[in-house]
Each structure stands twice: as structure tokens, then as C-alpha cells.
Design a protein around this motif. Structure first.
Motif, PDB file in Angstrom:
ATOM      1  N   HIS A  74     -11.665  -4.042   6.015  1.00  0.00           N
ATOM      2  CA  HIS A  74     -11.182  -2.704   5.844  1.00  0.00           C
ATOM      3  C   HIS A  74     -11.305  -2.207   4.338  1.00  0.00           C
ATOM      4  O   HIS A  74     -10.449  -2.381   3.475  1.00  0.00           O
ATOM      5  CB  HIS A  74      -9.694  -2.624   6.397  1.00  0.00           C
ATOM      6  CG  HIS A  74      -9.283  -1.165   6.539  1.00  0.00           C
ATOM      7  ND1 HIS A  74      -8.177  -0.904   7.280  1.00  0.00           N
ATOM      8  CD2 HIS A  74      -9.244  -0.017   5.618  1.00  0.00           C
ATOM      9  CE1 HIS A  74      -8.154   0.501   7.087  1.00  0.00           C
ATOM     10  NE2 HIS A  74      -8.725   0.835   6.107  1.00  0.00           N
ATOM     11  N   ASP A  77     -10.257   5.968  10.944  1.00  0.00           N
ATOM     12  CA  ASP A  77      -9.335   5.539   9.639  1.00  0.00           C
ATOM     13  C   ASP A  77      -9.187   6.652   8.830  1.00  0.00           C
ATOM     14  O   ASP A  77      -9.845   7.687   8.442  1.00  0.00           O
ATOM     15  CB  ASP A  77      -9.849   4.468   9.009  1.00  0.00           C
ATOM     16  CG  ASP A  77      -8.616   4.323   8.035  1.00  0.00           C
ATOM     17  OD1 ASP A  77      -7.680   3.993   8.480  1.00  0.00           O
ATOM     18  OD2 ASP A  77      -9.171   3.629   6.784  1.00  0.00           O
ATOM     19  N   HIS A  82      -5.906   3.738  12.888  1.00  0.00           N
ATOM     20  CA  HIS A  82      -5.042   4.175  11.869  1.00  0.00           C
ATOM     21  C   HIS A  82      -3.828   4.736  12.454  1.00  0.00           C
ATOM     22  O   HIS A  82      -4.130   5.830  13.081  1.00  0.00           O
ATOM     23  CB  HIS A  82      -5.804   4.997  10.749  1.00  0.00           C
ATOM     24  CG  HIS A  82      -4.945   5.849   9.782  1.00  0.00           C
ATOM     25  ND1 HIS A  82      -5.066   5.368   8.567  1.00  0.00           N
ATOM     26  CD2 HIS A  82      -3.880   6.731  10.150  1.00  0.00           C
ATOM     27  CE1 HIS A  82      -4.157   6.272   8.024  1.00  0.00           C
ATOM     28  NE2 HIS A  82      -3.574   7.112   8.752  1.00  0.00           N
ATOM     29  N   HIS A 118      -1.498   4.833   1.886  1.00  0.00           N
ATOM     30  CA  HIS A 118      -1.215   5.135   3.133  1.00  0.00           C
ATOM     31  C   HIS A 118      -1.818   4.577   4.218  1.00  0.00           C
ATOM     32  O   HIS A 118      -2.947   3.967   4.112  1.00  0.00           O
ATOM     33  CB  HIS A 118      -2.237   6.585   3.400  1.00  0.00           C
ATOM     34  CG  HIS A 118      -1.380   7.847   4.281  1.00  0.00           C
ATOM     35  ND1 HIS A 118      -1.799   8.813   4.195  1.00  0.00           N
ATOM     36  CD2 HIS A 118      -0.458   7.506   5.208  1.00  0.00           C
ATOM     37  CE1 HIS A 118      -0.801   9.620   5.113  1.00  0.00           C
ATOM     38  NE2 HIS A 118      -0.269   8.966   5.631  1.00  0.00           N
TER      39      HIS A 118
HETATM   40 ZN   LIG Z   1      -6.063   3.873   7.119  1.00  0.00          ZN
END
Ligand SMILES: [Zn+2]
Length: 462
Positions: free
Chosen positions: A76, A168, A195, A294
Motif C-alpha cells: 500500500h 483508495d 479504503h 487518513h
Molecule cells: Zn486510504
């Protein structure tokens, strides 16, 4: 592709080889052949090295006192190219990855334009092949334009190299669209990485909603926004059978939901960011924009739940969510600054400090085998990458780690184009000394050249 790099074989001698996929943890040698594949891994590899004609010139690396493991994998990250080159490019981002010990990265598709089409996906793959210092596996978006309205042609994007799918930056909120996405993903055996966030619940929040946000008078981001989407998605996974991976899990309740789904045998996995294991929302007290991310830094209870979730296997792996932003953008103050921090060059040392040397939170004297599992083997399995092991014939992706190297995070030394980290000055334990990708030397730490003898291999791109 360097001709010199392609012709060099490496003998990595006398390191502690940790290869969790094969339950290997002992001192031995690893030979990476000139063909870029692992030629041998064992106590006596002289046979493999002896056939010098077949292997080409051999470069010997003395790995005594070091850990030799399958190259680290970060599933990620954000490379920002195309469209955000002032924050990061494929070249700078993959150089940062190699310096952090990563040999493979999966990059999120929220570029400008987003990776919802063959042309842009092809552009990223071509640039990665030309400028990359590690393997780059791009994701495709779940919906066209990341708008949450219409599911992309996943089969076409998968055929063009999309390793998984994610919007995402945003969650897919519409139930019918998400169901259609799961059905399409199931048909091609692809993973959806969500997400998890309902904007209607999180809207306007700039940090975790709790005591600290109240004290600072800042709008809080309700953890329910993450948990409610996971709850909805698990129900859809139950109905469709699609593979589902929760991105950057951050709350105790969210982890509880994944624990329940796994107990029910559903194909659900999840990841935790290094920073969510290390920092609470108290880090935001100074209003440093580099503590804005976030999902946000959560409560002490949530951080404890993340650590416990890793321990008991509910959380499958560790990621960085490497999210570069320029100093200008981060300089707009806590409320206006974009969320996210860089992580590729700090994750190994910070995780090593927390998880590998024994601490009150994690009383394990030697956590390196587990760390290698979380940062290499498991992400490879989740994405089906065919790397993450050191068996003969496997790709020659190898990271050599100095487990005893104590250091301090120094953003000035980053290879990344951005410096947005809240960890400046934090103590680290363990660092990448050498990184090989496909049998090519892509990173060599300062001073590590002394450990080479024989042919001195040049540093090359993949
Ligand atoms: Zn994210």
C-alpha cells in the motif's frame, strides 16, 4: 536494464537466513545467479558457486551478523505519478523503497488521471520498467474516475497488469455498486482493497474524534465511518464470496469485525500501517500537519488493539501507506494540509524498534521472523505475486538487514522526493544494508560496500 548488473552473480555468505514461507531460520549462504533467480540456499553452496562459468562472475557479500530474507513488500503506497510529480515520481518513490529494504511495492491508483484505464496503467508500467528501482505492481480503480458510480472493466485492467482494485482515498459507498464490484472481482479472482470510510459520517473531520480533538477544538473524524463500511462489506463478501482486504485498519471495533469474519471462514484480510502501531492522537497536540493522516492517529486503546490484532493473526501484514506531500502543501496548517505521511524509509527501523527487540508492548526477544512474515511473505500471498521466498528458482529479490543498527530518523537523508514524516528524530532499530531485485543490486547502504569482495557490482535500476 544494466548489462553489468545482469551478468553478476552474488554469493551472500554466512547471514542468518529467515525465510518464513519455508520455515527456514539459520545461518547459511544464498546464491543469486546471473539469471536473476535464486540459484541455491543452504549450508554448502560451493557447488552452485563452483560452476562459475554458468553463474558468470561472482560477487561475494559477507553477511555475518546480518539477516538475509526475501525482499520486503509494501502492498500500500502512493507513487503520485502521473499527476503529482512534485510530491513523488516512480523513480524517487522506488529509490526510497529500495533504500527501505522493499523489493516490491503495490501502488494505489488515485493518480491524476486515475488508473481506471489501460493507457494510464500502461504508462505507469512502462515508466516503472524504465525508471524503477524495485518491482511496481499498480492497482486499478474499482470505479470509473473513482466516482463510486460505475464499476471499471476489471478483466481488461487485470489483463493489463492491475494486481488488485481499490478506490483508495475514498470508499465505495453505494451498496449496489459495491455488490457489482465484488461480483466482477469474484469472476476474475481479484482482491478488492477497500479504503473504508463513509463521508457522511467522517465529513469535515481532520483528526480522530476523542478527548484530544475536543481539547484542540478541531472537528473529529468518527471511527464509526470506518467500522460501518467494513460491516457492510463483510456482509457483501458473505453473499458474493469475493476476496476482500481492508486497507489501513485503525480501530479496535474494526479489528473485531475482521476477527469475526475470519472466524466465519470468509476471504477477508487486512493490513495495519506502521504509524498506527506507534502513535496515538496525542501526537496531534502540537498541531503538526505531519501528524495528520487518513485514517487518523487513534486512541491508545485502538493502538493497543492494532498491536494485539497483529499478535493474534487478525491483522495479516504491515504497510506504510507511503503518502508523499510537498513542504508547501503540508505547510498550510493542520486543518488545511492534506493527510498522509511518507513511510518507505522509516517503516523497517520503526517496526524493528517496536516489534523485534523486546518491549513492554511486545515482549518478544526476537521478533524478526514474524516481521519478515508481515512485511514480505504475507503481502506476497495476499496479492499472489510469486515472490516473498528464497527457494531455488525463485526471483532473486533479497533484502539484507542489519538487525542491531540503532539509528535516528533523518528526513534530510531520504531518497523520497518528500519529507512529510512525524517521526523525525525517532530511534530506529534495524536497517536495510543491501537490497537485490531480480538479482540486481538496487541499494547499498553507506559503508556496506566494504563487505563485498570479488566483483564489485554496480548499482542499477531493476
Ligand atoms: Zn486510504
Amino acid at each position: 536494464m544494466s548489462e553489468n548488473g545482469a551478468k553478476t552473480a552474488f554469493l551472500i555468505r554466512g547471514g542468518r537466513v529467515i525465510d518464513p514461507g519455508r520455515s527456514v531460520d539459520c545461518v547459511m549462504d544464498v546464491v543469486v545467479g546471473a539469471d536473476g533467480l535464486i540459484a541455491a540456499c543452504g549450508d554448502d553452496v560451493t557447488g552452485a558457486v563452483g560452476s562459475g562459468a554458468a553463474l558468470g562472475d561472482v560477487s561475494v557479500f559477507d553477511a555475518s551478523g546480518l539477516i538475509v530474507c526475501p525482499g520486503l513488500i509494501d502492498m500500500h503506497i502512493h507513487l503520485r505519478e502521473p499527476g503529482g510529480e512534485h510530491k513523488e515520481t516512480i523513480e524517487t518513490g522506488t529509490r526510497a523503497a529500495a533504500a527501505g529494504g522493499f523489493t516490491s511495492v503495490a501502488c494505489m491508483p488515485n493518480t491524476k488521471p486515475p488508473l481506471d484505464n489501460i493507457e494510464t496503467l500502461t504508462l505507469v508500467r512502462e515508466r516503472a520498467a524504465k525508471y524503477g528501482y524495485c518491482r511496481v505492481y499498480p492497482l486499478g480503480t474499482v470505479t470509473v474516475g473513482r466516482s463510486g458510480r460505475e464499476v471499471v472493466d476489471m478483466a481488461a485492467l487485470q489483463a493489463c497488469g492491475a494486481i488488485a482494485f481499490s478506490d483508495d482515498g475514498d470508499g465505495v459507498e453505494d451498496d449496489a455498486v459495491m455488490r457489482a464490484a465484488f461480483e466482477r472481482a469474484k469472476a476474475i479472482d481479484a482482491v478488492i482493497i477497500q479504503h473504508c470510510e463513509y463521508k457522511a459520517i467522517s465529513d469535515g473531520g481532520v483528526m480522530h474524534a476523542g478527548e484530544v480533538s475536543k481539547r484542540l477544538g478541531l472537528p473529529g473524524l468518527d471511527p464509526r465511518s470506518e467500522e460501518a463500511m467494513i460491516e457492510r462489506d463483510i456482509q457483501l463478501v458473505r453473499e458474493t464470496g469475493a476476496k476482500y482486504h481492508v486497507a489501513h485498519i485503525s480501530t479496535g471495533k474494526a479489528i473485531e469485525l475482521v476477527r469475526g469474519a475470519k472466524a466465519d471462514g470468509l476471504p477477508v484480510t487486512t493490513e495495519v500501517c506502521t504509524h498506527h502501531l506507534l502513535m496515538t492522537d496525542e501526537a496531534c497536540l502540537e498541531r503538526d500537519p505531519n501528524t495528520k493522516m487518513h485514517p487518523p492517529l487513534r486512541s491508545a486503546e485502538d493502538v493497543a488493539a492494532c498491536v494485539a490484532g497483529l499478535k493474534d493473526g487478525t491483522i495479516d501484514c504491515i504497510v506504510t501507506d507511503h503518502a508523499p506531500h510537498s513542504a508547501d502543501e503540508k505547510g498550510r496548517g493542520f486543518v488545511k494540509a492534506p493527510p498522509g505521511i511518507v513511510g518507505l524509509e522509516t517503516s523497517l527501523g520503526l517496526a524493528g524498534k517496536l516489534l523485534c527487540a523486546g518491549s513492554a508492548d511486545w515482549p518478544v526477544a526476537d521478533g524478526w521472523p514474524e516481521l519478515v512474515r508481515w512485511m514480505s511473505c504475507v503481502p506476497a500471498q495476499i496479492l499472489g505475486l510469486g515472490v516473498g521466498a528464497l527457494a531455488a528458482g525463485a526471483p532473486g529479490d533479497v533484502t539484507v538487514i542489519d538487525p542491531d543498527c540503532i539509528g535516528l530518523v533523518d528526513p534530510a537523508g531520504f531518497a523520497s522526493n518528500s519529507r512529510n514524516t512525524p517521526f523525525s528524530g525517532w530511534e530506529t532499530r534495524g536497517r536495510a544494508v543491501v537490497t537485490f531485485v531480480g538479482g540486481r543490486l538496487v541499494f547499498l547502504a553507506d559503508g556496506a560496500g566494504d563487505r563485498f569482495s570479488g566483483v564489485v557490482a554496480p548499482l542499477v535500476r531493476v
